[in-house]
Write a protein that holds these residues in place. Structure first.
Motif, PDB file in Angstrom:
ATOM      1  N   LYS A  11       0.921  -1.183   0.097  1.00  0.00           N
ATOM      2  CA  LYS A  11      -0.664  -0.216   0.037  1.00  0.00           C
ATOM      3  C   LYS A  11       1.300   1.421   0.128  1.00  0.00           C
ATOM      4  O   LYS A  11       0.463   2.496  -0.778  1.00  0.00           O
ATOM      5  CB  LYS A  11      -0.745  -0.037   1.716  1.00  0.00           C
ATOM      6  CG  LYS A  11      -1.976   1.596   0.907  1.00  0.00           C
ATOM      7  CD  LYS A  11      -2.824   0.865   2.904  1.00  0.00           C
ATOM      8  CE  LYS A  11      -4.245   1.979   1.887  1.00  0.00           C
ATOM      9  NZ  LYS A  11      -4.886   1.158   1.449  1.00  0.00           N
ATOM     10  N   ILE A  12       2.276   1.480   0.848  1.00  0.00           N
ATOM     11  CA  ILE A  12       2.802   2.200   0.623  1.00  0.00           C
ATOM     12  C   ILE A  12       3.305   2.647  -0.720  1.00  0.00           C
ATOM     13  O   ILE A  12       3.598   3.660  -0.823  1.00  0.00           O
ATOM     14  CB  ILE A  12       3.794   1.714   2.068  1.00  0.00           C
ATOM     15  CG1 ILE A  12       3.329   2.179   3.322  1.00  0.00           C
ATOM     16  CG2 ILE A  12       4.983   3.191   1.606  1.00  0.00           C
ATOM     17  CD1 ILE A  12       4.366   1.895   4.366  1.00  0.00           C
ATOM     18  N   LYS A  13       3.696   1.788  -1.167  1.00  0.00           N
ATOM     19  CA  LYS A  13       4.615   1.446  -2.622  1.00  0.00           C
ATOM     20  C   LYS A  13       3.441   2.102  -3.768  1.00  0.00           C
ATOM     21  O   LYS A  13       4.064   2.997  -4.637  1.00  0.00           O
ATOM     22  CB  LYS A  13       5.145  -0.178  -2.994  1.00  0.00           C
ATOM     23  CG  LYS A  13       5.590  -0.120  -4.048  1.00  0.00           C
ATOM     24  CD  LYS A  13       6.121  -1.808  -4.770  1.00  0.00           C
ATOM     25  CE  LYS A  13       6.611  -1.192  -5.958  1.00  0.00           C
ATOM     26  NZ  LYS A  13       7.126  -3.033  -6.923  1.00  0.00           N
ATOM     27  N   PRO A  33      10.872  -4.977  -2.025  1.00  0.00           N
ATOM     28  CA  PRO A  33      11.772  -4.093  -2.453  1.00  0.00           C
ATOM     29  C   PRO A  33      11.629  -2.677  -1.735  1.00  0.00           C
ATOM     30  O   PRO A  33      12.291  -2.241  -2.801  1.00  0.00           O
ATOM     31  CB  PRO A  33      10.615  -4.155  -3.917  1.00  0.00           C
ATOM     32  CG  PRO A  33       9.551  -4.853  -3.468  1.00  0.00           C
ATOM     33  CD  PRO A  33      10.134  -5.911  -2.414  1.00  0.00           C
ATOM     34  N   ILE A  34      10.944  -3.099  -0.491  1.00  0.00           N
ATOM     35  CA  ILE A  34      10.735  -1.478  -0.393  1.00  0.00           C
ATOM     36  C   ILE A  34      11.508  -2.360   0.675  1.00  0.00           C
ATOM     37  O   ILE A  34      10.429  -3.290   1.639  1.00  0.00           O
ATOM     38  CB  ILE A  34       9.682  -0.563  -0.155  1.00  0.00           C
ATOM     39  CG1 ILE A  34       9.475  -0.549  -1.278  1.00  0.00           C
ATOM     40  CG2 ILE A  34       9.307   0.523   1.923  1.00  0.00           C
ATOM     41  CD1 ILE A  34       7.854   0.669  -1.490  1.00  0.00           C
ATOM     42  N   LEU A  70      19.341   2.988  -1.788  1.00  0.00           N
ATOM     43  CA  LEU A  70      19.729   2.388   0.444  1.00  0.00           C
ATOM     44  C   LEU A  70      18.105   2.052   0.305  1.00  0.00           C
ATOM     45  O   LEU A  70      18.865   0.249   0.963  1.00  0.00           O
ATOM     46  CB  LEU A  70      20.029   3.212   1.558  1.00  0.00           C
ATOM     47  CG  LEU A  70      20.596   2.697   1.975  1.00  0.00           C
ATOM     48  CD1 LEU A  70      22.270   1.676   1.407  1.00  0.00           C
ATOM     49  CD2 LEU A  70      21.856   3.784   3.325  1.00  0.00           C
ATOM     50  N   HIS A  71      16.831   2.304   0.662  1.00  0.00           N
ATOM     51  CA  HIS A  71      16.102   1.400   1.609  1.00  0.00           C
ATOM     52  C   HIS A  71      14.980   0.950   0.385  1.00  0.00           C
ATOM     53  O   HIS A  71      13.184   0.677   1.252  1.00  0.00           O
ATOM     54  CB  HIS A  71      15.773   2.445   2.735  1.00  0.00           C
ATOM     55  CG  HIS A  71      15.824   3.195   3.768  1.00  0.00           C
ATOM     56  ND1 HIS A  71      16.061   4.260   4.546  1.00  0.00           N
ATOM     57  CD2 HIS A  71      17.619   1.743   4.053  1.00  0.00           C
ATOM     58  CE1 HIS A  71      16.920   3.926   5.415  1.00  0.00           C
ATOM     59  NE2 HIS A  71      17.468   2.951   5.082  1.00  0.00           N
ATOM     60  N   GLY A  72      15.727   0.393  -0.969  1.00  0.00           N
ATOM     61  CA  GLY A  72      14.879   0.216  -1.752  1.00  0.00           C
ATOM     62  C   GLY A  72      13.775   1.256  -2.848  1.00  0.00           C
ATOM     63  O   GLY A  72      13.703   2.357  -2.876  1.00  0.00           O
ATOM     64  N   SER A  73      13.326   0.751  -4.018  1.00  0.00           N
ATOM     65  CA  SER A  73      12.257   1.833  -4.498  1.00  0.00           C
ATOM     66  C   SER A  73      11.303   0.822  -5.062  1.00  0.00           C
ATOM     67  O   SER A  73      11.072  -0.134  -5.557  1.00  0.00           O
ATOM     68  CB  SER A  73      13.716   1.476  -6.099  1.00  0.00           C
ATOM     69  OG  SER A  73      12.448   2.339  -7.160  1.00  0.00           O
ATOM     70  N   VAL A  74      10.444   2.352  -6.248  1.00  0.00           N
ATOM     71  CA  VAL A  74       9.003   1.368  -6.126  1.00  0.00           C
ATOM     72  C   VAL A  74       9.515   0.787  -7.699  1.00  0.00           C
ATOM     73  O   VAL A  74       8.780   0.537  -8.704  1.00  0.00           O
ATOM     74  CB  VAL A  74       8.549   2.711  -6.828  1.00  0.00           C
ATOM     75  CG1 VAL A  74       7.790   3.424  -5.276  1.00  0.00           C
ATOM     76  CG2 VAL A  74       9.266   3.675  -7.387  1.00  0.00           C
TER      77      VAL A  74
END
Length: 353
Positions: A118-120, A245-246, A199-203
């Motif tokens: 949901k955040i992504k 991925p996040i 560093l913390h992931g990506s969409v």
């Protein structure tokens, strides 16, 4: 000392405040999204955490961390003598504790993954039509004088769209996702003129097609554009509940040491750059990640009077520009700077010997 065979390199660290100008969500925006969810278990977790923690120490990441710990605890309660690596030390006391829900079988991991998905999607919806031109203009000005390693702690892909970057992934072709070049990345991440580390992931990060055995190329691949949703997760590393991925929640540094592709490689490149590079720009970062803070402190000790650190943050505390440190705050602290005088001031400061 910095490498003599290349131009001076600048390490740039981007926090959540660095893309607010392009409608990227703030931490508060994501908090509001999660706290308004009607799922009864999530509502209970939010309510209990709010009662326990001060506002400063409570946000959406606390909810994700709680769901992970609740999942480990509930599984230990259901299977007390199995899963020797689950539940931590408190697992020995599960019989003393009541069930969290009436069923005692809440799918905490599924809820956590739903929240991450949901955040992504929320980040994509807020930024998919946003222009990267202001970021591009700022970084183009820096590129004229420096090589760049940009460490972004944000999930959005605005920085990806602001220019050509080397991020370790082979370019995606023919609707296939790009795989990580783990063999070439350690060397190229120190040589390429524009390096990008999510560093913390990506969409844009997602999973490779399902396989009953772990992929030899790693658990994460990269799409050429943002990918909605969160597919079924695959093979978790020891101490990581699920590959993702996040990265969000507690213990982010676990991914830096155990989820090698790409996060372990990225963190190693960040550390190497901090050790070798005396010039740093920190933009829109609130200081909430100890695995980043520790190396900013170490950077000061390593480089001493040679360091040049620019902190760009509208709510930064006031301090004199001394000892190799420049602070842009208030209206001057809005990122990216959009006036040529401020950009020139930053470049001149970084070039000061």
């Amino acid at each position: 000392m910095e490498k003599s065979i290349t131009r001076p390199r600048v390490l740039v660290i981007l926090g959540a405040g660095s893309t607010l100008h392009a409608n990227a969500p703030s931490t508060q925006d994501i908090d509001d999204l999660i706290f308004k969810m009607e799922d009864s278990t999530i509502s209970s977790v939010v309510r209990l955490l709010k009662e326990q923690r001060t506002a400063r120490h409570f946000n959406f990441e606390a909810v994700l961390a709680a769901l992970e710990e609740l999942d480990e605890f509930s599984r230990r309660k259901k299977y007390p003598t199995n899963l020797a690596n689950k539940g931590g030390y408190l697992a020995a006391f599960t019989d003393w504790m009541p069930d969290f829900t009436s069923s005692g079988d809440a799918p905490f991991t599924e809820l956590r993954l739903q929240l991450i998905g949901k955040i992504k999607n929320f980040v994509i919806e807020r930024t998919h039509s946003s222009s990267p031109e202001r970021l591009k203009s700022f970084f183009d000005n820096l590129r004229a004088y420096f090589d760049l390693t940009v460490v972004t702690l944000n999930y959005d892909d605005l920085i990806d769209r602001s220019g050509e970057w080397y991020d370790g992934f082979v370019p995606a072709q023919h609707n296939h996702n790009g795989e990580f070049d783990y063999d070439g990345f350690p060397q190229r991440s120190m040589q390429e003129s524009t390096v990008l580390l999510h560093l913390h992931g990506s969409v844009r990060f997602t999973f490779p097609p399902f396989s009953p055995v772990p992929s030899p190329k790693g658990e994460i691949v990269r799409s050429s554009s943002a990918k909605y949703g969160l597919p079924v997760t695959l093979h978790p590393s020891q101490g990581i509940e699920q590959p993702s991925p996040i990265i969000a929640g507690g213990g982010k540094d676990r991914w830096m040491t155990r989820a090698c592709v790409p996060f372990g490689y990225y963190y190693n490149a960040f550390i190497n750059t901090a050790q070798l590079c005396s010039r740093v720009i920190v933009a829109g970062y609130g200081g909430g990640d100890e695995h980043v803070n520790s190396w900013l402190v170490e950077h000061s000790r390593l480089h001493g009077d040679r360091r040049r650190v620019v902190n760009i943050n509208p709510i930064a505390s006031e301090q004199p520009d001394a000892c190799g440190h420049m602070t842009l705050r208030g209206n001057d602290g809005r990122f990216p700077p959009n006036d040529s005088d401020t950009v020139r001031k930053i470049i001149d400061f970084l070039n000061r010997t």
